[in-house]
Write an enzyme that holds these catalytic residues in place. Structure first.
Site, PDB file in Angstrom:
ATOM      1  N   LYS A 167       0.296   3.296  -2.988  1.00 54.15           N
ATOM      2  CA  LYS A 167      -0.942   4.059  -3.233  1.00 54.15           C
ATOM      3  C   LYS A 167      -0.686   5.561  -3.259  1.00 54.15           C
ATOM      4  O   LYS A 167      -1.309   6.296  -4.027  1.00 54.15           O
ATOM      5  CB  LYS A 167      -1.978   3.744  -2.144  1.00 54.15           C
ATOM      6  CG  LYS A 167      -2.511   2.308  -2.198  1.00 54.15           C
ATOM      7  CD  LYS A 167      -3.323   2.007  -0.944  1.00 54.15           C
ATOM      8  CE  LYS A 167      -3.885   0.599  -0.963  1.00 54.15           C
ATOM      9  NZ  LYS A 167      -4.465   0.214   0.348  1.00 54.15           N
ATOM     10  N   VAL A 191       1.367  -3.432   3.938  1.00 58.87           N
ATOM     11  CA  VAL A 191       1.415  -4.705   4.669  1.00 58.87           C
ATOM     12  C   VAL A 191       2.665  -5.520   4.362  1.00 58.87           C
ATOM     13  O   VAL A 191       2.903  -6.544   4.996  1.00 58.87           O
ATOM     14  CB  VAL A 191       0.153  -5.571   4.447  1.00 58.87           C
ATOM     15  CG1 VAL A 191      -1.084  -4.909   5.017  1.00 58.87           C
ATOM     16  CG2 VAL A 191      -0.037  -5.926   2.985  1.00 58.87           C
ATOM     17  N   TYR A 239      -3.446  -2.934 -10.328  1.00 58.12           N
ATOM     18  CA  TYR A 239      -3.318  -2.596  -8.900  1.00 58.12           C
ATOM     19  C   TYR A 239      -2.466  -3.650  -8.176  1.00 58.12           C
ATOM     20  O   TYR A 239      -1.617  -3.313  -7.340  1.00 58.12           O
ATOM     21  CB  TYR A 239      -4.719  -2.496  -8.280  1.00 58.12           C
ATOM     22  CG  TYR A 239      -4.719  -2.447  -6.771  1.00 58.12           C
ATOM     23  CD1 TYR A 239      -4.380  -1.280  -6.090  1.00 58.12           C
ATOM     24  CD2 TYR A 239      -5.053  -3.580  -6.022  1.00 58.12           C
ATOM     25  CE1 TYR A 239      -4.366  -1.246  -4.704  1.00 58.12           C
ATOM     26  CE2 TYR A 239      -5.042  -3.551  -4.636  1.00 58.12           C
ATOM     27  CZ  TYR A 239      -4.693  -2.389  -3.986  1.00 58.12           C
ATOM     28  OH  TYR A 239      -4.675  -2.359  -2.612  1.00 58.12           O
ATOM     29  N   SER A 284       0.792  -1.239   0.000  1.00 56.84           N
ATOM     30  CA  SER A 284       0.000   0.000   0.000  1.00 56.84           C
ATOM     31  C   SER A 284       0.819   1.281   0.000  1.00 56.84           C
ATOM     32  O   SER A 284       0.259   2.354  -0.211  1.00 56.84           O
ATOM     33  CB  SER A 284      -0.927   0.031   1.210  1.00 56.84           C
ATOM     34  OG  SER A 284      -1.926  -0.928   1.056  1.00 56.84           O
ATOM     35  N   TYR A 330      -3.709   4.504   7.908  1.00 53.42           N
ATOM     36  CA  TYR A 330      -4.962   3.796   8.141  1.00 53.42           C
ATOM     37  C   TYR A 330      -5.674   4.368   9.342  1.00 53.42           C
ATOM     38  O   TYR A 330      -5.681   5.566   9.562  1.00 53.42           O
ATOM     39  CB  TYR A 330      -4.720   2.281   8.275  1.00 53.42           C
ATOM     40  CG  TYR A 330      -4.148   1.761   7.002  1.00 53.42           C
ATOM     41  CD1 TYR A 330      -4.907   1.800   5.844  1.00 53.42           C
ATOM     42  CD2 TYR A 330      -2.860   1.305   6.930  1.00 53.42           C
ATOM     43  CE1 TYR A 330      -4.389   1.367   4.648  1.00 53.42           C
ATOM     44  CE2 TYR A 330      -2.336   0.863   5.739  1.00 53.42           C
ATOM     45  CZ  TYR A 330      -3.107   0.910   4.604  1.00 53.42           C
ATOM     46  OH  TYR A 330      -2.595   0.499   3.430  1.00 53.42           O
TER      47      TYR A 330
HETATM   48  O1  DON Z   1      -4.774  -4.774  -1.703  1.00 45.90           O
HETATM   49  C1  DON Z   1      -4.188  -5.279  -0.764  1.00 45.90           C
HETATM   50  O2  DON Z   1      -4.768  -5.797   0.161  1.00 45.90           O
HETATM   51  C2  DON Z   1      -2.660  -5.198  -0.741  1.00 45.90           C
HETATM   52  N1  DON Z   1      -2.124  -5.268  -2.052  1.00 45.90           N
HETATM   53  C3  DON Z   1      -2.162  -3.951  -0.122  1.00 45.90           C
HETATM   54  C4  DON Z   1      -2.715  -3.700   1.218  1.00 45.90           C
HETATM   55  C5  DON Z   1      -1.832  -2.935   2.124  1.00 45.90           C
HETATM   56  O3  DON Z   1      -0.633  -2.844   2.038  1.00 45.90           O
HETATM   57  C6  DON Z   1      -2.549  -2.381   3.227  1.00 45.90           C
HETATM   58  N2  DON Z   1      -1.592  -1.915   4.168  1.00 45.90           N
HETATM   59  N3  DON Z   1      -1.439  -1.793   5.267  1.00 45.90           N
END
Ligand code: DON
Length: 319
Positions: free
Chosen positions: A71, A263, A193, A68, A245
């Site tokens: 993003k 993550v 994505y 993320s 978050y």
């Molecule tokens: O879409 C997802 O769930 C992952 N590719 C990215 C999520 C993420 O990194 C959320 N972070 N804390």
């Protein structure tokens, strides 16, 4: 000889890494099977200044998937390409107060709240480039590489693992598409994505990427402009309000550096006009932020007065 300031920064980073290594709390992300298999121990940090220096400590060259953290940078690319108002027709600017993977659409079928949660990021990614899935994926990986200052690659095992378990993201993409908030087909949007999230970076890369935003869109290593100043400023503002978050509010109060977590264990943070920081350590807290990354950044902010909203030196002596 090293500049004395850089020497002090290097010592501060070493100290932050050593203190953070004592904390073994948190869990690896398990909802993407491949991420549950990574080594939980690596811990690294890097700082990139706008003058082009980079200092690092610990495992700052260990690669991990950006997840993320991407993003923020792809939001910057979408803002740069379309402008704030056009993006805002499809993705809002408010903290969601919900988990990163919440089906967070205003009024049940409207816009996602912001570009830094999954629903919003799937939409902004679909507006950040054009063409077929391969062309869009290449464009997104390219722009992340422009932020980092060198070409980046996708970890295909992580990408395949995430694509095979992408039911929630697919569901969100279908809802976005039905509401007219997706700039690509559902399959293309999720493929691009997921590729974007699976790009391999290091803490050094995240520091340079963050420093590029901190410098108003110019990469301090390559000297190349990646996005315009407006797009950089809008993105930094989104990071300040929504980047960590559901702990974004507390983060802004306690640490005071606009940031974005992922993550995969990475965090990119920055002080506009000054520097970018990248951290990496895979164990996550309950909201999905790297435990040791949060510790290192809190430690540095507390000890060295880095809070962006606390630059009071120019107003004279305190009480
Ligand atoms: O879409 C997802 O769930 C992952 N590719 C990215 C999520 C993420 O990194 C959320 N972070 N804390």
């Amino acid at each position: 000889m090293t500049d004395p300031l850089q020497h002090r920064i290097a010592a501060a980073l070493e100290r932050a890494v050593e203190a953070a290594r004592a904390d073994t709390s948190g869990e690896l992300a398990s909802y993407i099977p491949e991420l549950a298999r990574v080594d939980p121990e690596p811990t690294g940090i890097a700082v990139a200044g706008l003058g082009g220096f980079v200092e690092e400590a610990g495992d700052a060259r260990v690669p991990f998937t950006i997840q993320s953290v991407s993003k923020a940078f792809i939001a910057a690319a979408a803002y740069d390409r379309l402008g704030l108002d056009a993006v805002a027709e499809h993705v809002g600017m408010e903290p969601s107060g919900e988990a990163f993977d919440a089906i967070s659409l205003e009024g049940g079928r409207g816009r996602p709240k912001n570009p830094l949660i999954n629903a919003g990021a799937i939409a902004t990614t679909s507006f950040a480039s054009e063409g077929d899935a391969d062309a869009r994926s290449a464009a997104v990986v390219h722009v992340l590489g422009e932020f980092a200052g060198h070409a980046l690659v996708i970890d295909e095992d992580v990408r395949d693992s995430e694509l095979a378990t992408a039911d929630r993201n697919l569901a969100m993409a279908h809802l976005l598409h039905a509401a007219g908030h997706l700039g690509a087909s559902v399959d293309t949007a999720i493929r691009v994505y997921t590729d974007q999230c699976s790009v391999l970076v290091t803490a050094v890369d995240l520091a340079v990427m963050a420093a590029t935003l901190a410098g108003g869109g110019v990469n301090p290593i390559t000297g190349r402009r990646v996005v315009g100043q407006d797009a950089a400023r809008w993105t930094i503002a989104m990071m300040a309000s929504c980047g960590m978050y559901d702990s974004s509010g507390e983060w802004l109060v306690r640490v005071g550096l606009p940031a974005k977590s992922g993550v995969g264990g990475g965090i990119a943070a920055l002080d506009p006009g000054f520097f970018g920081v990248g951290t990496f350590s895979p164990r996550l807290d309950a909201v999905g932020n790297s435990v040791r990354g949060v510790r290192m950044l809190r430690d540095l902010s507390d000890r060295h007065g880095l809070h962006m909203l606390g630059h009071f030196d120019s107003v004279g002596p305190g009480r």
